[in-house]
Design a protein around this motif. Sequence first.
Motif, PDB file in Angstrom:
ATOM      1  N   VAL A  99      46.840  47.955  40.981  1.00 34.61           N
ATOM      2  CA  VAL A  99      45.989  46.941  40.530  1.00 34.61           C
ATOM      3  C   VAL A  99      44.975  47.208  39.339  1.00 34.61           C
ATOM      4  O   VAL A  99      44.863  46.548  38.406  1.00 34.61           O
ATOM      5  N   GLU A 100      44.396  48.338  39.436  1.00 30.73           N
ATOM      6  CA  GLU A 100      43.575  48.837  38.253  1.00 30.73           C
ATOM      7  C   GLU A 100      44.114  48.925  37.154  1.00 30.73           C
ATOM      8  O   GLU A 100      43.686  48.302  35.954  1.00 30.73           O
ATOM      9  N   ARG A 103      44.985  45.647  35.713  1.00 27.65           N
ATOM     10  CA  ARG A 103      43.727  44.801  35.158  1.00 27.65           C
ATOM     11  C   ARG A 103      43.312  45.436  33.837  1.00 27.65           C
ATOM     12  O   ARG A 103      42.673  45.015  32.863  1.00 27.65           O
ATOM     13  N   SER A 106      45.582  44.332  30.874  1.00 28.53           N
ATOM     14  CA  SER A 106      45.289  43.038  30.648  1.00 28.53           C
ATOM     15  C   SER A 106      43.993  42.945  29.771  1.00 28.53           C
ATOM     16  O   SER A 106      43.756  42.140  29.008  1.00 28.53           O
ATOM     17  N   LYS A 107      42.928  43.551  30.187  1.00 30.03           N
ATOM     18  CA  LYS A 107      41.588  43.594  29.478  1.00 30.03           C
ATOM     19  C   LYS A 107      41.716  44.090  28.103  1.00 30.03           C
ATOM     20  O   LYS A 107      41.346  43.556  27.187  1.00 30.03           O
ATOM     21  N   ASP A 118      50.451  39.633  34.422  1.00 27.97           N
ATOM     22  CA  ASP A 118      51.345  40.607  35.152  1.00 27.97           C
ATOM     23  C   ASP A 118      52.203  39.568  36.317  1.00 27.97           C
ATOM     24  O   ASP A 118      51.490  38.777  36.609  1.00 27.97           O
ATOM     25  N   GLY A 138      49.831  37.046  37.743  1.00 25.36           N
ATOM     26  CA  GLY A 138      48.332  37.046  37.802  1.00 25.36           C
ATOM     27  C   GLY A 138      47.934  36.900  36.154  1.00 25.36           C
ATOM     28  O   GLY A 138      48.590  37.373  35.408  1.00 25.36           O
ATOM     29  N   ALA A 163      44.055  35.246  38.993  1.00 25.69           N
ATOM     30  CA  ALA A 163      43.474  36.094  37.591  1.00 25.69           C
ATOM     31  C   ALA A 163      44.309  37.445  37.572  1.00 25.69           C
ATOM     32  O   ALA A 163      45.109  37.831  38.332  1.00 25.69           O
ATOM     33  N   SER A 164      44.353  37.930  36.514  1.00 26.73           N
ATOM     34  CA  SER A 164      44.713  39.342  35.924  1.00 26.73           C
ATOM     35  C   SER A 164      44.868  40.314  37.212  1.00 26.73           C
ATOM     36  O   SER A 164      43.900  40.552  37.626  1.00 26.73           O
ATOM     37  N   GLY A 165      45.686  41.030  37.555  1.00 27.78           N
ATOM     38  CA  GLY A 165      45.857  41.982  38.577  1.00 27.78           C
ATOM     39  C   GLY A 165      46.203  41.435  39.734  1.00 27.78           C
ATOM     40  O   GLY A 165      46.820  42.089  40.972  1.00 27.78           O
ATOM     41  N   ASN A 166      46.122  40.120  40.164  1.00 29.70           N
ATOM     42  CA  ASN A 166      46.523  39.512  41.380  1.00 29.70           C
ATOM     43  C   ASN A 166      48.024  39.309  41.591  1.00 29.70           C
ATOM     44  O   ASN A 166      48.266  39.434  42.926  1.00 29.70           O
TER      45      ASN A 166
END
Length: 299
Positions: A99-100, A103, A106-107, A118, A138, A163-166
């Motif tokens: 997940v990290e 995220r 994406s950032k 994702d 996500g 959101a991103s990572g979900n």
Amino acid sequence: MARIAFIGLGNMGRPMCDNLTKAGHDVVGFDVVAAARDAYAAAGGRVAATLAEALADADTIISMIPTGKHVRAAYEDEGGVLTHARPGTMLIDCSTIDVESARAVSKAAAEAGFIMVDAPVSGAVPAAQAGTLTFMVGGTAEGFERARPVLAAMGPKIFHVGASGNGVALKICNNMMAGMSMVAISEVLALAEKLGLDHQTVYDVMTVSSGNCWALQNYCPVPGPVPASPANRDYQPGFAAAMMLKDMRLSQAAAATSGAATPLAGSAAALYQMLVEHGHGNKDFSAVFALITGRLTSA
Ligand code: NAD
């Protein structure tokens, strides 16, 4: 029609490219390994010799590569996607990663002016070939709406899960469940045998009772009750034990980071690790039944 650069021409990437092409998209593939590029070209696919060449005309980039480290390198390294993609290009990472990393990429993509989602998949190679993958997406609503028509060429079930990572978070949770339930049903079948019950009887009753689960119903770890399950062909995958170990480790890392208690998943992960360490990483993850019952044939 989208102009797609597809990064990662492995077991999953190749059939996903085939379905995108069949749906009328213009696909160019890239892989860091020359043999993977050659195999795709030999099967009629269009390949680029470099990442920059693959990205030159693309309006959509899809990646399907092994781990968070690979994804971060492909996107964030000097000469990676974020440097070479044209402004406005849609970025979709379908890999199963932590997940990290999802995220963070994406950032970095957003900071570089790109929309990224994702979109990991449920369903292994046969689902990739059949175009029946499930996508867990996500990202922003805008990202989801832009990704959806492209993803639809590879599978009909496409969920926006936040959101991103979900997307990867849900994928990790799903596979943690599959990994645990395979161990659980293997222990149940081992005990049932010792108690004098035959596999078919256990299957017939449990699949219509409270003990039913996906692993028993579709992926039964003993030969007989489910003819298509890997147990009927000496545990040829299917979904390899090494892949399940990777996903169980992702779940345990996520649990440690977030402070969630997952003692059962920890035990299940240890069993998949044992399977891999005994040289059976290429067998289907349902071979955990053979491990538990001491019936593993040598690797
Ligand atoms: P694979 O090893 O067959 O293919 C991955 C490909 O990515 C390789 O050809 C490798 O050379 C390439 N690659 C690595 N880094 C790259 C980079 N920076 N640029 C370009 N190419 C690069 O793996 P796979 O089975 O296709 O799995 C890919 C992803 O899909 C993994 O995250 C996996 O967990 C996930 N997944 C796999 C399955 C399955 O059943 N195989 C099911 C669901 C999800």
